[in-house]
Design an enzyme around this catalytic site. Structure first.
Site, PDB file in Angstrom:
ATOM      1  N   SER A  56       0.869  -1.187   0.000  1.00  0.00           N
ATOM      2  CA  SER A  56       0.000   0.000   0.000  1.00  0.00           C
ATOM      3  C   SER A  56       0.891   1.218   0.000  1.00  0.00           C
ATOM      4  O   SER A  56       1.970   1.190   0.581  1.00  0.00           O
ATOM      5  CB  SER A  56      -0.881   0.039   1.246  1.00  0.00           C
ATOM      6  N   GLU A  63      -0.783  18.554  -6.599  1.00  0.00           N
ATOM      7  CA  GLU A  63      -2.086  18.487  -7.282  1.00  0.00           C
ATOM      8  C   GLU A  63      -2.989  17.431  -6.649  1.00  0.00           C
ATOM      9  O   GLU A  63      -3.918  16.957  -7.281  1.00  0.00           O
ATOM     10  CB  GLU A  63      -1.848  18.163  -8.778  1.00  0.00           C
ATOM     11  N   SER A  64      -2.725  16.946  -5.436  1.00  0.00           N
ATOM     12  CA  SER A  64      -3.480  15.993  -4.641  1.00  0.00           C
ATOM     13  C   SER A  64      -2.760  14.664  -4.401  1.00  0.00           C
ATOM     14  O   SER A  64      -1.714  14.656  -3.773  1.00  0.00           O
ATOM     15  CB  SER A  64      -4.871  15.778  -5.221  1.00  0.00           C
ATOM     16  N   HIS A  69      -3.228   0.081  -3.682  1.00  0.00           N
ATOM     17  CA  HIS A  69      -3.249  -1.099  -2.793  1.00  0.00           C
ATOM     18  C   HIS A  69      -3.152  -2.307  -3.724  1.00  0.00           C
ATOM     19  O   HIS A  69      -3.890  -2.363  -4.713  1.00  0.00           O
ATOM     20  CB  HIS A  69      -4.557  -1.145  -2.005  1.00  0.00           C
ATOM     21  N   CYS A  84      -6.080  17.748  -9.196  1.00  0.00           N
ATOM     22  CA  CYS A  84      -6.816  18.988  -9.445  1.00  0.00           C
ATOM     23  C   CYS A  84      -5.955  19.849 -10.359  1.00  0.00           C
ATOM     24  O   CYS A  84      -4.807  19.495 -10.649  1.00  0.00           O
ATOM     25  CB  CYS A  84      -7.122  19.692  -8.123  1.00  0.00           C
TER      26      CYS A  84
END
Ligand code: SAM
Length: 427
Positions: A56, A63-64, A69, A84
């Site tokens: 994970s 930008e986020s 996983h 974004c």
């Protein structure tokens, strides 16, 4: 089309290579590259390797984020590409699809944070000082990636920089050179730590010097395995040695170490060395009788190419190839990790060399699971390995050669066997 704050692509990558799905270093690298290829600014990455398998991780970007996983047992990865601004996350999607060799996939794209549903609060939360504090150099970002060597019940994890200097799947194993924060560059074969710059001397001094000081007349030495070169480096510090024959099955290991661990792979050009890139099991089968004074088996764990290096047939051939007073030294696993291999190897040596001629030397290697490791001996003659004859020679040798682990007390102390180990080894 209503304006949205973010764009979220939910991806199902299927029929991926299970080994790729279980490779924390490779996945972290691919995810970071996927972000960078789409023009993102990476802030940090955190990846974890689960036991017994699965990875994970998240790459936080300006930008986020990109998150993943994996279920290696299904060849499956669930990936989130949340962005974004102008960034085109489909570029990341294409990159990961190729990296994961995904044969089948599905993806849903949705807008997140539709401004029609949100009310903007105009405020300035941050002070100028804070703004300055938040400025980041886009080249630098913290990577939190852990390399884990484990069995089903215990593990050793080393945080590493994420840098992969060498990564080749050879016909025998996966050969990698990584860099750990605490122990520097390291050689990993498949998912096992073989040697690191910071603690290799523990292992290489203890596999070589006790036997050479117990049998100072030794001239002809055979090393099976030892592809990193540390063992021959130590042996060749003894001027009395006339010839070292080394038989390493995997040329990729030698190549990787010569390129990236030169301080360990320092003696491959030594005139006394005869190097064979070959299977040590076959080599010893055809070896001449009573050819060697000392045979050192510096092999990896009993899986893959090294499995046969723990067999009775192999050690019977070693016995034949040793001179009357010969000494065998073998990488012996740990009484606290792989106990079965540790005990079975000693019983094999007892059955071939004699019950009292298979002593065990214990020493510490911080980067091996449990840190407690062993070399197991087979004494063909009456050599007293436990207490070396010429201690003054050892002292001056250790000084002259700047040894950092081995000395006469460590030599003797390593053969002091704790009671629980004695019980384990009693046949
Ligand atoms: N210190 C390590 C440990 O304790 O696991 C061992 C280091 S050394 C790198 C192990 C070497 O044994 C590897 O380079 C591997 O390729 C080699 N090896 C494994 N099986 C072999 C075989 N059958 N014949 C010769 N070399 C072998």
């Amino acid at each position: 089309m209503s304006k949205a704050l973010g764009n979220h692509i939910l991806v199902e990558f299927m029929n991926c290579d299970p080994h790729i799905m279980n490779d924390v270093a490779g996945i972290e690298r691919d995810m970071v590259e996927a972000a960078q290829k789409a023009g993102a600014t990476v802030i940090n990455s955190t990846f974890h390797h689960f036991s017994p398998w699965g990875v994970s991780g998240v790459v936080v970007i300006q930008e986020s984020h990109l998150a993943i996983h994996t279920w290696p047992e299904y060849g499956y990865a669930a990936v989130d590409l949340f962005t974004c601004g102008e960034m085109d996350a489909w570029i990341s999607f294409d990159h990961l699809k190729d990296c994961f060799k995904s044969q089948a996939y599905s993806a849903i794209e949705m807008k997140r944070g539709s401004v029609n549903l949100l009310t903007r609060n105009d405020f300035d939360m941050t002070t100028m000082r804070q703004k300055a504090g938040e400025w980041r150099n886009p080249e630098f970002f913290t990577r939190n990636v852990w390399f884990t060597d484990k069995d089903e019940y215990q593990a050793l994890s080393l945080r590493f920089t994420g840098e992969v200097f060498y990564d080749v799947q050879s016909p025998f194993q996966r050969v990698r050179i990584l860099e750990s924060y605490k122990y520097g560059k390291m050689l990993a074969l498949d998912d096992m730590v073989m040697t690191t710059i910071e603690d290799e001397f523990h292992y290489h001094e203890m596999i070589s010097h006790p036997a050479l000081f117990a049998l100072p007349s030794a001239k002809n030495i055979l090393v099976i395995g030892g592809g990193d070169g540390g063992t021959i480096r130590e042996i060749l510090k003894h001027d009395s040695v006339e010839k070292v024959t080394m038989v390493e099955i995997d040329g990729e290991v030698i190549k990787a170490c010569k390129e990236h661990l030169p301080q360990i792979a320092a003696s491959f050009d030594h005139p006394k060395l005869e190097l064979h890139v070959a299977d040590g099991i076959a080599f010893i089968k055809d070896a001449a009788t009573e050819a060697y004074d000392i045979i050192i088996v510096d092999g990896s764990d009993p899986v893959g190419p090294a499995e046969g290096l723990f067999s009775t047939a192999f050690y019977t051939n070693c016995f034949k190839a040793l001179k009357k007073d010969g000494i065998l030294v073998a990488q012996g696993e740990s009484p606290k990790f792989n106990q079965k291999a540790f005990t079975e190897l000693n019983h094999t040596l007892q059955s071939i060399f004699g019950e009292n001629n298979a002593p065990v030397s214990l020493f510490f290697v911080p980067t091996y699971p449990t840190g407690m490791w062993s070399f197991q001996y087979g004494l063909k003659g009456n050599v007293n390995i436990k207490s070396p004859q010429n201690e003054s020679n050892i002292e001056s040798f250790c000084e002259a050669k700047n040894l950092r682990y081995y000395n006469q007390d460590v030599h003797k102390g390593s053969f002091a066997t704790p009671n629980f180990v004695k019980q384990m080894l009693t046949k």
